[in-house]
Every structure is written in structure tokens, then in C-alpha cells.
Write a protein that holds these residues in place. Structure first.
Motif, PDB file in Angstrom:
ATOM      1  N   LEU A  85      -7.270  -8.617   1.557  1.00 38.23           N
ATOM      2  CA  LEU A  85      -7.196  -7.650   0.818  1.00 38.23           C
ATOM      3  C   LEU A  85      -6.507  -7.635  -0.585  1.00 38.23           C
ATOM      4  CD1 LEU A  85      -6.180  -5.277   3.407  1.00 38.23           C
ATOM      5  CD2 LEU A  85      -8.882  -4.948   2.284  1.00 38.23           C
ATOM      6  N   GLY A  86      -5.380  -8.191  -0.207  1.00 45.41           N
ATOM      7  CA  GLY A  86      -4.096  -8.234  -1.922  1.00 45.41           C
ATOM      8  C   GLY A  86      -4.631  -9.153  -2.446  1.00 45.41           C
ATOM      9  N   CYS A  87      -5.211 -10.167  -2.065  1.00 47.91           N
ATOM     10  CA  CYS A  87      -5.948 -11.169  -3.185  1.00 47.91           C
ATOM     11  C   CYS A  87      -7.278 -10.846  -3.588  1.00 47.91           C
ATOM     12  CB  CYS A  87      -6.337 -12.534  -2.605  1.00 47.91           C
ATOM     13  SG  CYS A  87      -4.606 -13.225  -2.243  1.00 47.91           S
ATOM     14  N   ALA A  88      -7.836  -9.813  -3.352  1.00 54.43           N
ATOM     15  CA  ALA A  88      -9.436  -9.105  -4.222  1.00 54.43           C
ATOM     16  C   ALA A  88      -8.530  -8.238  -5.199  1.00 54.43           C
ATOM     17  CB  ALA A  88      -9.829  -8.423  -2.542  1.00 54.43           C
ATOM     18  N   ILE A  89      -7.424  -7.087  -4.601  1.00 52.62           N
ATOM     19  CA  ILE A  89      -6.640  -6.624  -5.366  1.00 52.62           C
ATOM     20  C   ILE A  89      -6.406  -6.898  -6.837  1.00 52.62           C
ATOM     21  CG2 ILE A  89      -5.059  -4.867  -5.974  1.00 52.62           C
ATOM     22  CD1 ILE A  89      -5.549  -4.168  -3.556  1.00 52.62           C
ATOM     23  N   ASN A  90      -5.285  -8.475  -6.470  1.00 58.08           N
ATOM     24  CA  ASN A  90      -5.422  -8.901  -7.611  1.00 58.08           C
ATOM     25  C   ASN A  90      -6.128  -9.635  -8.579  1.00 58.08           C
ATOM     26  OD1 ASN A  90      -3.286 -11.142  -8.630  1.00 58.08           O
ATOM     27  ND2 ASN A  90      -2.949 -12.094  -7.117  1.00 58.08           N
ATOM     28  N   ALA A  91      -7.248 -10.596  -7.961  1.00 57.64           N
ATOM     29  CA  ALA A  91      -8.004 -10.663  -7.971  1.00 57.64           C
ATOM     30  C   ALA A  91      -8.695  -9.793  -9.541  1.00 57.64           C
ATOM     31  CB  ALA A  91      -9.837 -11.303  -7.610  1.00 57.64           C
ATOM     32  N   THR A 100       2.452  -4.247  -5.220  1.00 61.68           N
ATOM     33  CA  THR A 100       2.438  -4.252  -3.715  1.00 61.68           C
ATOM     34  C   THR A 100       2.131  -3.074  -2.659  1.00 61.68           C
ATOM     35  OG1 THR A 100       4.725  -4.898  -2.163  1.00 61.68           O
ATOM     36  CG2 THR A 100       4.788  -2.906  -3.954  1.00 61.68           C
ATOM     37  N   THR A 101       1.720  -3.744  -1.553  1.00 62.35           N
ATOM     38  CA  THR A 101       1.231  -3.085  -0.372  1.00 62.35           C
ATOM     39  C   THR A 101       2.394  -2.087  -0.375  1.00 62.35           C
ATOM     40  OG1 THR A 101      -0.040  -5.056   0.654  1.00 62.35           O
ATOM     41  CG2 THR A 101      -0.231  -2.810   1.679  1.00 62.35           C
ATOM     42  N   LEU A 102       1.375   0.206  -0.011  1.00 63.67           N
ATOM     43  CA  LEU A 102       1.550   1.106  -0.065  1.00 63.67           C
ATOM     44  C   LEU A 102       1.604   1.430   1.124  1.00 63.67           C
ATOM     45  CD1 LEU A 102       1.038   2.969  -3.213  1.00 63.67           C
ATOM     46  CD2 LEU A 102       3.141   2.348  -2.277  1.00 63.67           C
ATOM     47  N   GLU A 103       0.002   0.804   2.781  1.00 64.71           N
ATOM     48  CA  GLU A 103      -0.006   1.383   3.155  1.00 64.71           C
ATOM     49  C   GLU A 103      -1.283   0.822   3.357  1.00 64.71           C
ATOM     50  OE1 GLU A 103      -2.864   3.492   5.900  1.00 64.71           O
ATOM     51  OE2 GLU A 103      -3.464   2.639   3.926  1.00 64.71           O
ATOM     52  N   GLY A 129      -7.310   1.414 -10.112  1.00 64.55           N
ATOM     53  CA  GLY A 129      -7.315   2.523 -11.290  1.00 64.55           C
ATOM     54  C   GLY A 129      -5.849   1.651 -12.329  1.00 64.55           C
ATOM     55  N   GLY A 130      -5.203   2.995 -12.862  1.00 64.76           N
ATOM     56  CA  GLY A 130      -3.935   2.166 -13.752  1.00 64.76           C
ATOM     57  C   GLY A 130      -2.746   1.769 -12.873  1.00 64.76           C
ATOM     58  N   ARG A 131      -3.042   2.996 -11.380  1.00 67.82           N
ATOM     59  CA  ARG A 131      -1.124   2.844 -10.585  1.00 67.82           C
ATOM     60  C   ARG A 131      -1.811   2.222  -9.121  1.00 67.82           C
ATOM     61  NH1 ARG A 131       3.213   2.597 -12.036  1.00 67.82           N
ATOM     62  NH2 ARG A 131       4.027   4.306 -10.665  1.00 67.82           N
ATOM     63  N   VAL A 132      -2.556   2.590  -8.677  1.00 59.77           N
ATOM     64  CA  VAL A 132      -3.441   2.575  -7.044  1.00 59.77           C
ATOM     65  C   VAL A 132      -4.501   1.641  -6.990  1.00 59.77           C
ATOM     66  CG1 VAL A 132      -3.397   4.112  -5.587  1.00 59.77           C
ATOM     67  CG2 VAL A 132      -1.763   4.431  -6.966  1.00 59.77           C
ATOM     68  N   ALA A 133      -4.615   0.749  -6.278  1.00 59.12           N
ATOM     69  CA  ALA A 133      -5.215  -0.086  -5.943  1.00 59.12           C
ATOM     70  C   ALA A 133      -6.457   0.402  -4.417  1.00 59.12           C
ATOM     71  CB  ALA A 133      -6.043  -0.723  -6.888  1.00 59.12           C
ATOM     72  N   THR A 134      -7.270   0.342  -4.099  1.00 60.66           N
ATOM     73  CA  THR A 134      -7.840   0.484  -2.699  1.00 60.66           C
ATOM     74  C   THR A 134      -8.655  -0.726  -2.204  1.00 60.66           C
ATOM     75  OG1 THR A 134      -9.258   2.245  -2.875  1.00 60.66           O
ATOM     76  CG2 THR A 134      -7.154   2.811  -2.280  1.00 60.66           C
ATOM     77  N   ALA A 135      -8.647  -1.764  -1.520  1.00 69.42           N
ATOM     78  CA  ALA A 135      -9.531  -2.576  -0.869  1.00 69.42           C
ATOM     79  C   ALA A 135      -9.562  -2.230   0.622  1.00 69.42           C
ATOM     80  CB  ALA A 135      -9.218  -3.825  -1.564  1.00 69.42           C
ATOM     81  N   GLU A 136     -10.892  -2.297   1.592  1.00 64.92           N
ATOM     82  CA  GLU A 136     -11.541  -2.636   2.613  1.00 64.92           C
ATOM     83  C   GLU A 136     -12.333  -4.479   3.191  1.00 64.92           C
ATOM     84  OE1 GLU A 136     -14.763  -0.390   3.060  1.00 64.92           O
ATOM     85  OE2 GLU A 136     -15.726  -1.027   1.719  1.00 64.92           O
ATOM     86  N   ALA A 152      -6.300  -1.214   2.478  1.00 65.14           N
ATOM     87  CA  ALA A 152      -5.456  -1.050   1.910  1.00 65.14           C
ATOM     88  C   ALA A 152      -5.311  -0.258   0.432  1.00 65.14           C
ATOM     89  CB  ALA A 152      -4.664  -2.374   1.728  1.00 65.14           C
ATOM     90  N   THR A 153      -3.902   0.407   0.327  1.00 67.63           N
ATOM     91  CA  THR A 153      -3.816   0.646  -0.459  1.00 67.63           C
ATOM     92  C   THR A 153      -2.704   0.533  -1.440  1.00 67.63           C
ATOM     93  OG1 THR A 153      -4.426   2.960   0.063  1.00 67.63           O
ATOM     94  CG2 THR A 153      -2.709   2.764  -1.413  1.00 67.63           C
ATOM     95  N   CYS A 154      -2.415   0.090  -2.427  1.00 66.64           N
ATOM     96  CA  CYS A 154      -1.428  -0.752  -3.706  1.00 66.64           C
ATOM     97  C   CYS A 154      -1.106  -0.094  -4.538  1.00 66.64           C
ATOM     98  CB  CYS A 154      -2.079  -2.199  -3.822  1.00 66.64           C
ATOM     99  SG  CYS A 154      -2.859  -3.433  -2.099  1.00 66.64           S
ATOM    100  N   ILE A 155       0.161  -0.230  -5.023  1.00 68.69           N
ATOM    101  CA  ILE A 155       0.977   0.031  -6.494  1.00 68.69           C
ATOM    102  C   ILE A 155       0.671  -1.130  -7.362  1.00 68.69           C
ATOM    103  CG2 ILE A 155       3.539  -0.247  -5.450  1.00 68.69           C
ATOM    104  CD1 ILE A 155       2.884   2.672  -7.049  1.00 68.69           C
ATOM    105  N   LEU A 156       0.491  -0.920  -8.863  1.00 71.76           N
ATOM    106  CA  LEU A 156       0.111  -1.508  -9.157  1.00 71.76           C
ATOM    107  C   LEU A 156       0.908  -1.640 -10.233  1.00 71.76           C
ATOM    108  CD1 LEU A 156      -3.900  -0.953 -10.364  1.00 71.76           C
ATOM    109  CD2 LEU A 156      -2.593  -2.625  -8.949  1.00 71.76           C
ATOM    110  N   PHE A 157       2.145  -2.708 -11.045  1.00 70.63           N
ATOM    111  CA  PHE A 157       2.684  -2.297 -11.492  1.00 70.63           C
ATOM    112  C   PHE A 157       2.837  -3.224 -12.616  1.00 70.63           C
ATOM    113  CE2 PHE A 157       4.372  -3.866  -8.136  1.00 70.63           C
ATOM    114  CZ  PHE A 157       5.811  -4.535  -8.056  1.00 70.63           C
TER     115      PHE A 157
END
Length: 159
Positions: A85-91, A100-103, A129-136, A152-157
């Protein structure tokens, strides 16, 4: 001079991610040009596919992953999902933007054992989005049987 994977330190990998896009970084991990994190190595996870908003990891469960009940500890599925999930967002992230993962929410459907063979976790971004990403993501065996799924819900920074 190019360093071997064993010579790369965590700060060097962090610096590489700061100057590369997430997709560039993930592709270097997949090809072995960069060393994966200690947890990925410890559990034997393998990044086998990555594209923008998508990551696929595999693992061959064995007794080292087992709990006292003789099945893979739930932490294996959780780490497999968290990694994919994190790597999909990271990509999807530009150079210097991290997360970082929030939930996380995980549903365990059936036990994972070595007899199941290699299991695969496919993860896809739902929203970035600009601050939050979600993946399944879904963990399946080679025949497509489902073992766990989650989000997963992640905060982007920018650090």
C-alpha cells in the motif's frame, strides 16, 4: 564508485528518495540497485511490480513467519499490505515528497501457511491529493484465493 547493497546505509537510501521521484526510487529497489529496508529483507518480501499508483509484493511463507498456532502470524499479512500500500502511494510522489501511514484496516479471511505457496499482495491507489492518499490491497495465492485485504490512509509531506 557504486556501492553494493550491503554497503548502503539507511541515510543514503533516504537521500536517494529525496532526490528521486517515488517511482524512480521504487524501480531501483525492484531491480536491486537500492537495498530494501531491513523489515522487507527480514521477512523475505519481494517487490515484483511497480508502476504509478500500483505495487505488487510476494512472499513465500515458511515456519519463520509462524505464530504458536502453526500459521503465519497476522503481522506477516499486515507488513505485506503496509509495504504494498505504501509503495503504491510512494510510486505517485514527486522527488522529496514522502508519506507516513495514518491508519490501516485489515480483514483476515483465511490463514496463510507455507503449503499455500507464494502469496501476492497487489495494491492500488484510490486517491492521492495534496495532503492525504488512500490505497487498497489484496493478498492472494497463485490460484487467486483471497487471504486478506485492507486499506491505508497516508499523510503526505516534505521533510
Amino acid at each position: 564508485m557504486t556501492q553494493t547493497m550491503d554497503e548502503q546505509s539507511a541515510p543514503e537510501r533516504t537521500e536517494a528518495r529525496r532526490i528521486m521521484s517515488g517511482l524512480e526510487y521504487m524501480r531501483k529497489l525492484m531491480t536491486g540497485e537500492l537495498q530494501p529496508s531491513g523489515m522487507v529483507q527480514l521477512l523475505g518480501l519481494k517487490l515484483v511490480e511497480v508502476s504509478e499508483g500500483r505495487a505488487v509484493f510476494t512472499v513465500q511463507p515458511d515456519e519463520s513467519h509462524y505464530n504458536g498456532l502453526g500459521i503465519a502470524h497476522g503481522g506477516l499479512a499486515a507488513t505485506l499490505l503496509d509495504s504494498a500500500l505504501g509503495c503504491a502511494i510512494n510510486a505517485m510522489m514527486p522527488a522529496g515528497k514522502v508519506f507516513t501511514t495514518l491508519e490501516m484496516k485489515i480483514n483476515y479471511v483465511r490463514p496463510i501457511t507455507r503449503e499455500r505457496g507464494v502469496v501476492r499482495c497487489e495494491a492500488n491507489v484510490i486517491h492521492a491529493g495534496g495532503r492525504v492518499a488512500t490505497a487498497e490491497g489484496r493478498i492472494t495465492d497463485e490460484g487467486g484465493k483471497l487471504y486478506a485485504h485492507g486499506t491505508a490512509t497516508c499523510i503526505l509531506f516534505r521533510p
